[in-house]
Design a protein around this motif. Structure first.
Motif, short mmCIF file in Angstrom:
data_model
loop_
_atom_site.label_atom_id
_atom_site.label_comp_id
_atom_site.label_asym_id
_atom_site.label_seq_id
_atom_site.Cartn_x
_atom_site.Cartn_y
_atom_site.Cartn_z
N ALA A 148 -29.42 -49.77 -2.68
CA ALA A 148 -28.93 -51.29 -2.11
C ALA A 148 -28.03 -51.04 -0.95
CB ALA A 148 -28.44 -52.08 -3.38
N GLU A 149 -27.85 -51.97 -0.14
CA GLU A 149 -26.97 -52.00 0.73
C GLU A 149 -25.36 -52.04 0.47
OE1 GLU A 149 -25.46 -54.27 4.92
OE2 GLU A 149 -27.61 -54.59 4.23
N ASP A 150 -25.21 -52.61 -0.68
CA ASP A 150 -23.66 -52.74 -1.11
C ASP A 150 -23.31 -51.26 -1.69
OD1 ASP A 150 -23.40 -55.32 -0.57
OD2 ASP A 150 -23.30 -55.97 -2.36
N GLU A 151 -24.27 -50.91 -2.35
CA GLU A 151 -23.90 -49.26 -2.92
C GLU A 151 -23.61 -48.47 -1.77
OE1 GLU A 151 -25.99 -46.04 -5.73
OE2 GLU A 151 -27.06 -47.56 -5.52
N ALA A 152 -24.78 -48.52 -0.87
CA ALA A 152 -24.72 -47.57 0.04
C ALA A 152 -23.08 -47.72 0.89
CB ALA A 152 -25.81 -47.91 1.22
N LYS A 153 -22.81 -48.86 1.00
CA LYS A 153 -21.40 -49.16 1.84
C LYS A 153 -20.45 -48.77 0.86
CE LYS A 153 -22.63 -52.84 4.92
NZ LYS A 153 -22.72 -54.62 5.09
N SER A 154 -20.38 -49.02 -0.27
CA SER A 154 -19.37 -48.47 -1.11
C SER A 154 -19.42 -46.75 -1.28
CB SER A 154 -19.80 -48.89 -2.80
OG SER A 154 -18.93 -48.35 -3.51
N ARG A 155 -20.42 -46.12 -1.20
CA ARG A 155 -20.42 -44.59 -1.04
C ARG A 155 -19.79 -44.10 0.10
NH1 ARG A 155 -24.38 -41.82 -5.14
NH2 ARG A 155 -24.26 -43.12 -6.65
N MET A 156 -20.38 -44.85 1.22
CA MET A 156 -19.86 -44.56 2.69
C MET A 156 -18.21 -44.61 2.66
SD MET A 156 -22.88 -46.03 5.02
CE MET A 156 -21.72 -45.80 6.64
N ALA A 157 -17.89 -45.81 1.99
CA ALA A 157 -16.37 -46.07 1.96
C ALA A 157 -15.52 -45.10 1.18
CB ALA A 157 -16.03 -47.66 1.53
N ALA A 158 -16.26 -44.55 0.21
CA ALA A 158 -15.48 -43.51 -0.57
C ALA A 158 -15.27 -42.24 0.24
CB ALA A 158 -16.34 -43.43 -1.71
N GLN A 159 -16.02 -41.90 1.17
CA GLN A 159 -15.88 -40.50 2.02
C GLN A 159 -15.07 -40.75 3.09
OE1 GLN A 159 -20.04 -39.80 2.93
NE2 GLN A 159 -20.37 -38.68 0.91
N ALA A 160 -14.62 -39.65 3.61
CA ALA A 160 -13.88 -39.65 5.14
C ALA A 160 -14.60 -40.48 5.97
CB ALA A 160 -13.54 -38.34 5.36
N THR A 161 -13.82 -41.05 6.92
CA THR A 161 -14.36 -41.55 8.12
C THR A 161 -15.07 -40.64 9.08
OG1 THR A 161 -12.38 -41.51 9.60
CG2 THR A 161 -12.43 -43.44 7.88
N ARG A 162 -15.84 -41.17 9.92
CA ARG A 162 -16.42 -40.24 10.96
C ARG A 162 -15.42 -39.60 11.80
NH1 ARG A 162 -20.44 -42.63 15.72
NH2 ARG A 162 -21.45 -40.73 16.18
N GLU A 163 -14.18 -40.34 12.30
CA GLU A 163 -13.11 -39.77 13.05
C GLU A 163 -12.49 -38.57 12.24
OE1 GLU A 163 -14.40 -43.29 14.38
OE2 GLU A 163 -13.83 -43.04 12.61
N GLN A 164 -12.39 -38.78 11.00
CA GLN A 164 -11.72 -37.78 10.02
C GLN A 164 -12.26 -36.64 9.80
OE1 GLN A 164 -11.02 -40.31 6.77
NE2 GLN A 164 -9.07 -40.24 6.89
N ARG A 165 -13.74 -36.66 10.01
CA ARG A 165 -14.72 -35.56 9.91
C ARG A 165 -14.84 -34.90 11.24
NH1 ARG A 165 -17.63 -38.64 6.37
NH2 ARG A 165 -18.75 -39.57 8.13
N LEU A 166 -14.85 -35.46 12.34
CA LEU A 166 -14.80 -35.12 13.67
C LEU A 166 -13.50 -34.16 14.10
CD1 LEU A 166 -16.73 -37.80 15.74
CD2 LEU A 166 -17.52 -35.32 14.72
N ALA A 167 -12.33 -34.67 13.41
CA ALA A 167 -11.23 -34.21 13.54
C ALA A 167 -11.14 -32.57 13.09
CB ALA A 167 -10.13 -34.97 13.04
#
Length: 196
Positions: A148-167
């Motif tokens: 579900a889109e809400d679940e996907a967004k929730s899981r993405m939000a629980a992880q580092a941001t793209r910028e944090q990973r790229l850093a």
């Protein structure tokens, strides 16, 4: 031995990068797979999870009901921290055992979804990030994994941001495109790792 940390946000294609590296000869230490092993029935890990979250996180057959637990922890950062405090030390100990068994000439790739979140980059000789735009990640999670889109967004939000990973990245694999565009990039990374 070359120790590589491989990470990427959910839906960014890290598993496919890991699969390709394994096909070239890398020794893969998969943190997600180990995280499942350390909470199998009869393990101290599962007992600790049940003690923290209650019997409601068990399936009828006594295994961990991962979707139910995921629904609890991804909606509450405090509960996610409690779960991580149980599982992460167990995963770290098993990962170290597997790395030690790999041999001195191996390229050992630690497939670690939460590498950036947990400040683990200094543990590796190189960090490789499988990168995709957030919209690409969301599309893959909904379209390919059926979330579900809400679940996907929730899981993405629980992880580092793209910028944090790229850093924390030493090498970045762009996985915004089709699968056939991924393989040549992974092969190039493999060639660099062999020379590291």
């Amino acid at each position: 031995m070359v120790k590589v940390g491989l990470t990427g946000g959910i839906g960014a294609g890290k598993s496919e990068v890991s699969r390709l590296l394994a096909s070239y000869g890398a020794v893969i230490v998969d943190a997600d797979k180990i995280a499942r092993e350390v909470v199998e029935p009869g393990t101290p890990g599962l007992a600790a999870v049940v003690e923290e979250f209650g019997d409601g996180v068990l399936a009828p057959d006594g295994t961990l009901d991962r979707p139910k637990l995921g629904g609890i922890v991804f909606a509450d950062p405090e509960k996610l921290r409690a779960l991580n405090a149980i599982v992460h030390p167990l995963v770290g100990a098993r990962s170290a055992e597997l790395e030690a068994a790999a041999g001195p000439d191996a390229v050992v790739v630690h497939d670690v979804p939460l590498l950036a979140e947990n400040g683990l980059a200094p543990l590796y000789d190189l960090v490789v990030v499988a990168d995709a735009a957030p919209q690409t990640q969301l599309d893959r999670l909904v379209r390919l994994r059926g979330m579900a889109e809400d679940e996907a967004k929730s899981r993405m939000a629980a992880q580092a941001t793209r910028e944090q990973r790229l850093a924390v990245a030493d090498l970045v694999i762009d996985n915004d495109g089709p699968l056939e565009a991924l393989e040549p990039q992974v092969r190039e990374v493999w060639e660099r790792l062999q020379g590291a």
